[in-house]
Design a protein around this motif. Sequence first.
Motif, PDB file in Angstrom:
ATOM      1  N   ILE A 141       0.847  -1.192   0.000  1.00  0.00           N
ATOM      2  CA  ILE A 141       0.000   0.000   0.000  1.00  0.00           C
ATOM      3  C   ILE A 141       0.880   1.238   0.000  1.00  0.00           C
ATOM      4  O   ILE A 141       1.852   1.321   0.767  1.00  0.00           O
ATOM      5  CB  ILE A 141      -0.930  -0.001   1.233  1.00  0.00           C
ATOM      6  N   ASP A 142       0.558   2.220  -0.847  1.00  0.00           N
ATOM      7  CA  ASP A 142       1.368   3.436  -0.887  1.00  0.00           C
ATOM      8  C   ASP A 142       0.881   4.449   0.138  1.00  0.00           C
ATOM      9  O   ASP A 142      -0.058   4.179   0.911  1.00  0.00           O
ATOM     10  CB  ASP A 142       1.416   4.022  -2.302  1.00  0.00           C
ATOM     11  N   GLN A 143       1.476   5.652   0.124  1.00  0.00           N
ATOM     12  CA  GLN A 143       1.168   6.659   1.141  1.00  0.00           C
ATOM     13  C   GLN A 143      -0.257   7.212   1.025  1.00  0.00           C
ATOM     14  O   GLN A 143      -0.777   7.829   1.958  1.00  0.00           O
ATOM     15  CB  GLN A 143       2.165   7.817   1.045  1.00  0.00           C
ATOM     16  N   ASP A 144      -0.881   6.983  -0.114  1.00  0.00           N
ATOM     17  CA  ASP A 144      -2.268   7.426  -0.301  1.00  0.00           C
ATOM     18  C   ASP A 144      -3.266   6.296  -0.074  1.00  0.00           C
ATOM     19  O   ASP A 144      -4.435   6.397  -0.463  1.00  0.00           O
ATOM     20  CB  ASP A 144      -2.451   7.989  -1.723  1.00  0.00           C
ATOM     21  N   ASP A 145      -2.809   5.219   0.535  1.00  0.00           N
ATOM     22  CA  ASP A 145      -3.631   4.050   0.836  1.00  0.00           C
ATOM     23  C   ASP A 145      -4.108   3.319  -0.409  1.00  0.00           C
ATOM     24  O   ASP A 145      -5.071   2.547  -0.371  1.00  0.00           O
ATOM     25  CB  ASP A 145      -4.846   4.430   1.705  1.00  0.00           C
ATOM     26  N   ARG A 146      -3.440   3.540  -1.506  1.00  0.00           N
ATOM     27  CA  ARG A 146      -3.764   2.805  -2.720  1.00  0.00           C
ATOM     28  C   ARG A 146      -3.087   1.441  -2.684  1.00  0.00           C
ATOM     29  O   ARG A 146      -1.892   1.346  -2.385  1.00  0.00           O
ATOM     30  CB  ARG A 146      -3.300   3.578  -3.951  1.00  0.00           C
ATOM     31  N   VAL A 147      -3.839   0.405  -2.966  1.00  0.00           N
ATOM     32  CA  VAL A 147      -3.272  -0.942  -3.012  1.00  0.00           C
ATOM     33  C   VAL A 147      -2.551  -1.125  -4.347  1.00  0.00           C
ATOM     34  O   VAL A 147      -3.152  -1.025  -5.419  1.00  0.00           O
ATOM     35  CB  VAL A 147      -4.369  -2.013  -2.850  1.00  0.00           C
ATOM     36  N   LEU A 148      -1.261  -1.397  -4.287  1.00  0.00           N
ATOM     37  CA  LEU A 148      -0.446  -1.537  -5.487  1.00  0.00           C
ATOM     38  C   LEU A 148      -0.350  -2.984  -5.953  1.00  0.00           C
ATOM     39  O   LEU A 148      -0.283  -3.267  -7.149  1.00  0.00           O
ATOM     40  CB  LEU A 148       0.956  -0.979  -5.238  1.00  0.00           C
ATOM     41  N   SER A 149      -0.315  -3.898  -4.990  1.00  0.00           N
ATOM     42  CA  SER A 149      -0.227  -5.316  -5.322  1.00  0.00           C
ATOM     43  C   SER A 149      -0.527  -6.122  -4.069  1.00  0.00           C
ATOM     44  O   SER A 149      -0.620  -5.559  -2.965  1.00  0.00           O
ATOM     45  CB  SER A 149       1.172  -5.667  -5.843  1.00  0.00           C
ATOM     46  N   PHE A 150      -0.690  -7.415  -4.254  1.00  0.00           N
ATOM     47  CA  PHE A 150      -0.830  -8.261  -3.075  1.00  0.00           C
ATOM     48  C   PHE A 150      -0.306  -9.648  -3.377  1.00  0.00           C
ATOM     49  O   PHE A 150      -0.256 -10.083  -4.525  1.00  0.00           O
ATOM     50  CB  PHE A 150      -2.280  -8.311  -2.577  1.00  0.00           C
ATOM     51  N   SER A 151       0.124 -10.326  -2.313  1.00  0.00           N
ATOM     52  CA  SER A 151       0.625 -11.695  -2.419  1.00  0.00           C
ATOM     53  C   SER A 151      -0.213 -12.577  -1.519  1.00  0.00           C
ATOM     54  O   SER A 151      -0.467 -12.233  -0.355  1.00  0.00           O
ATOM     55  CB  SER A 151       2.092 -11.771  -1.988  1.00  0.00           C
ATOM     56  N   GLU A 152      -0.623 -13.711  -2.028  1.00  0.00           N
ATOM     57  CA  GLU A 152      -1.469 -14.617  -1.263  1.00  0.00           C
ATOM     58  C   GLU A 152      -0.610 -15.531  -0.392  1.00  0.00           C
ATOM     59  O   GLU A 152       0.192 -16.310  -0.887  1.00  0.00           O
ATOM     60  CB  GLU A 152      -2.315 -15.468  -2.207  1.00  0.00           C
ATOM     61  N   LYS A 153      -0.762 -15.394   0.919  1.00  0.00           N
ATOM     62  CA  LYS A 153      -0.056 -16.226   1.905  1.00  0.00           C
ATOM     63  C   LYS A 153       1.439 -16.360   1.572  1.00  0.00           C
ATOM     64  O   LYS A 153       1.951 -17.458   1.353  1.00  0.00           O
ATOM     65  CB  LYS A 153      -0.701 -17.606   1.997  1.00  0.00           C
TER      66      LYS A 153
END
Length: 228
Positions: free
Chosen positions: A142-154
């Motif tokens: 998550i960046d400084q503006d609370d935007r989700v940039l990516s995610f990894s599952e477990k």
Amino acid sequence: VLMAGGKGERLKPLTDTTPKPMLEIGGKPIIVRNIERLAGFGVNDFSISVRHMADQIVEGVNAYKTEELNIDFVKEEMPLGTIGSVRLIKDIKNDVILLMNSDLLTNIDFHDFYKKFIDSKADMQVATIPYHVDVPYAVMEIDQDDRVLSFSEKPRYTYYSNAGIYLFKKELIDLIPDGITFDATHFMEEVIKNNKKLISYPILSYWLDIGRIEDFYKAQEDVKHINF
């Protein structure tokens, strides 16, 4: 160089009358196991740094000493940390020094450890223990503006912890100050600060730091089943 000056406070009451390096694992003192294993890889010059219950360590090691081994002892008059006492050693013959905590139980391949050090043209090498952390949920970036940039599952994250075994060029001893407490971690910081090449050697075989009561009893069982 084997570091054997610690008090072993976390191993009380086992260390009330016996210095930690002389605690027996499978009927033999920990430090003697390490000396014999190193000797099996061709190491025959040892310096052992002692302080707490020093006489017991000297007497105990000498009882197992063979004619092929040169073993000297250096006495810390005050605690010098996990590497500071190297400055007390006189006339080091070899250009490369192996430094190791004396209370480790490990079947690391010292030949391969040394070969990587030489092949890498490193100034210092530290053995490390891979430590895995498994996160049971999706982890988001998550960046400084609370935007989700990516995610990894477990995801699984791997970190590397200091295993207390080092190789370094003799010339680096000049980075160790005289007469003060100085740990191997401080030494590695100085190595990096001086733009020297410090590399890691992950231990993929057995390693146990016998620092706590539960570690001591685990070692007693492990030594029955693992080839050292």
